[in-house]
Design a protein around this motif. Sequence first.
Motif, short mmCIF file in Angstrom:
data_model
loop_
_atom_site.label_atom_id
_atom_site.label_comp_id
_atom_site.label_asym_id
_atom_site.label_seq_id
_atom_site.Cartn_x
_atom_site.Cartn_y
_atom_site.Cartn_z
N ALA A 112 0.65 -1.26 -0.02
CA ALA A 112 0.03 -0.10 -0.05
C ALA A 112 0.87 1.28 0.02
CB ALA A 112 -0.81 0.37 1.23
N GLY A 113 2.24 1.21 0.12
CA GLY A 113 3.02 2.15 0.35
C GLY A 113 3.00 3.19 -0.66
N GLY A 114 3.57 4.30 -0.39
CA GLY A 114 3.51 5.45 -1.55
C GLY A 114 3.02 6.71 -0.81
N GLY A 115 2.99 7.90 -1.71
CA GLY A 115 2.41 9.06 -1.16
C GLY A 115 3.34 9.71 -0.46
N ARG A 116 2.61 10.62 0.69
CA ARG A 116 3.67 11.60 1.26
C ARG A 116 4.18 10.99 2.43
NH1 ARG A 116 3.91 16.63 3.55
NH2 ARG A 116 3.43 16.89 5.40
N PRO A 117 5.66 11.06 2.34
CA PRO A 117 6.56 10.48 3.54
C PRO A 117 6.19 11.10 4.66
CG PRO A 117 7.91 12.04 2.09
CD PRO A 117 6.35 11.94 1.43
N ILE A 118 6.50 10.34 5.77
CA ILE A 118 6.09 10.88 7.15
C ILE A 118 6.92 11.97 7.87
CG2 ILE A 118 6.06 10.32 9.71
CD1 ILE A 118 5.56 7.30 8.72
N ASP A 119 8.24 12.00 7.16
CA ASP A 119 9.19 13.18 7.68
C ASP A 119 8.71 14.40 6.54
OD1 ASP A 119 10.32 12.68 5.07
OD2 ASP A 119 12.24 11.99 5.99
N GLY A 120 7.94 14.32 5.81
CA GLY A 120 7.56 15.31 4.85
C GLY A 120 9.11 15.83 4.21
N GLY A 121 9.88 15.17 4.05
CA GLY A 121 10.95 15.40 3.38
C GLY A 121 12.05 16.25 4.09
N ARG A 122 11.70 16.31 5.40
CA ARG A 122 12.72 16.81 6.33
C ARG A 122 14.17 16.17 6.37
NH1 ARG A 122 7.97 19.28 8.19
NH2 ARG A 122 7.28 17.53 9.10
N THR A 123 15.03 16.99 6.66
CA THR A 123 16.60 16.42 6.93
C THR A 123 16.83 16.71 8.18
OG1 THR A 123 17.41 18.13 5.69
CG2 THR A 123 16.93 16.24 4.36
N TRP A 124 17.81 15.97 8.66
CA TRP A 124 18.58 16.46 10.06
C TRP A 124 20.06 16.04 9.82
CZ3 TRP A 124 18.26 13.21 15.08
CH2 TRP A 124 18.83 13.86 16.33
N ASN A 125 20.90 17.06 9.97
CA ASN A 125 22.41 16.84 9.47
C ASN A 125 22.54 16.44 8.25
OD1 ASN A 125 23.24 17.69 12.23
ND2 ASN A 125 23.16 15.60 13.04
N GLY A 126 21.69 16.94 7.40
CA GLY A 126 22.06 16.58 5.98
C GLY A 126 21.57 15.21 5.27
N ARG A 127 20.80 14.80 6.42
CA ARG A 127 20.26 13.43 5.98
C ARG A 127 18.81 13.36 6.26
NH1 ARG A 127 23.76 9.75 4.15
NH2 ARG A 127 25.87 9.97 4.61
N ARG A 128 18.15 12.42 5.46
CA ARG A 128 16.61 12.79 5.67
C ARG A 128 16.27 12.05 7.12
NH1 ARG A 128 12.91 12.41 1.40
NH2 ARG A 128 11.50 11.78 2.67
N VAL A 129 15.14 12.58 7.72
CA VAL A 129 14.95 12.06 9.01
C VAL A 129 14.45 10.49 8.94
CG1 VAL A 129 13.19 12.21 10.98
CG2 VAL A 129 14.09 14.26 9.88
N LEU A 153 17.31 5.06 12.61
CA LEU A 153 18.71 4.78 12.90
C LEU A 153 19.36 4.50 11.56
CD1 LEU A 153 17.98 2.20 15.90
CD2 LEU A 153 18.93 4.78 16.10
N LYS A 154 18.85 3.85 10.48
CA LYS A 154 19.63 3.68 9.42
C LYS A 154 20.24 4.99 8.90
CE LYS A 154 17.04 -0.46 7.46
NZ LYS A 154 16.49 -0.67 6.55
N ARG A 155 19.19 6.17 8.77
CA ARG A 155 19.40 7.54 8.20
C ARG A 155 20.68 7.92 8.92
NH1 ARG A 155 15.81 5.34 5.34
NH2 ARG A 155 17.51 3.99 5.22
N ARG A 156 20.58 7.99 10.44
CA ARG A 156 21.51 8.36 11.32
C ARG A 156 22.87 7.97 11.32
NH1 ARG A 156 17.75 10.55 11.29
NH2 ARG A 156 18.65 11.85 9.84
N THR A 157 23.18 6.65 10.84
CA THR A 157 24.06 5.94 10.55
C THR A 157 24.72 5.82 8.91
OG1 THR A 157 22.83 3.94 10.36
CG2 THR A 157 23.87 4.22 12.31
N GLY A 158 23.88 6.84 8.36
CA GLY A 158 24.32 7.12 6.83
C GLY A 158 23.96 5.92 5.86
N ARG A 159 22.84 5.21 6.26
CA ARG A 159 22.44 4.21 5.50
C ARG A 159 21.20 5.03 4.70
NH1 ARG A 159 24.17 1.22 9.68
NH2 ARG A 159 25.28 -0.99 9.29
N GLU A 160 21.41 4.78 3.15
CA GLU A 160 20.35 5.23 2.26
C GLU A 160 19.18 4.30 2.30
OE1 GLU A 160 20.65 8.26 0.84
OE2 GLU A 160 22.85 8.55 1.35
N ARG A 161 17.84 4.69 2.01
CA ARG A 161 16.97 4.07 1.65
C ARG A 161 17.10 2.84 1.05
NH1 ARG A 161 11.32 5.72 -1.88
NH2 ARG A 161 10.52 3.65 -1.25
#
Length: 181
Positions: free
Chosen positions: A27-44, A108-116
């Motif tokens: 069912a996924g798709g549409g608006r991401p929960i983080d609204g595209g926001r980043t933290w320290n240059g990476r997506r939340v 945690l993945k985004r904070r450790t530099g792992r991409e989607r």
Amino acid sequence: MTLFGALATALWAMLPAYVPNNAAVLAGGGRPIDGGRTWNGRRVLGDGKTWRGTAAGTLAGLALALALNLVVEPAGAALGVDLPAFPLLAGLGLALGAMAGDIGASFLKRRTGRERGAAFPGLDQLDFVIGALALAALFAPDWTLSTFTPPVLVAVLIATPVLHVVTNGIAYALGLKDEPW
Ligand code: CTP
Ligand code: MG
């Protein structure tokens, strides 16, 4: 409790937590929960965690819990195991908790530099178990304590990663998921 009883109870009690992730993939798709926001240059969280997927996953898990309640007697009798029915709050905790655990893992993945889509072995297989048990314990403490006895808990921790690897492998082979984890 027999080994079979512990395994059957573990799989039964965790079904409302297993289904949400798969429903979210469908069912996924549409608006991401983080609204595209980043933290320290990476997506939340990243584009892989959407409102629609989370809502669909939670509803699917809750619906499954209620459906399992309709067949708990015959299923338990057929297996010779005293399977638990799901109080509404237990089903909701398991389903919402599974989604929350998966979202926490993406954080945690985004904070450790792992991409989607990057793998995080261990976390990928157990994030939703931790979330599901935590929210079930919060929403339905008595039910959670009496259902997840030590042998059942051990069965959950051993059987879940195995099941997760197998179902994600199937979803990948069917082209439903971009990566097999
Ligand atoms: N999905 C969603 N909402 C969620 C969880 C999953 O919409 N809360 C959908 C997304 O389309 C996602 C797919 O299910 O791409 C697969 O889920 P998952 O493997 O958890 O996400 P990834 O895209 O791999 O992203 P991440 O690296 O953050 O896990
Ligand atoms: Mg993934």
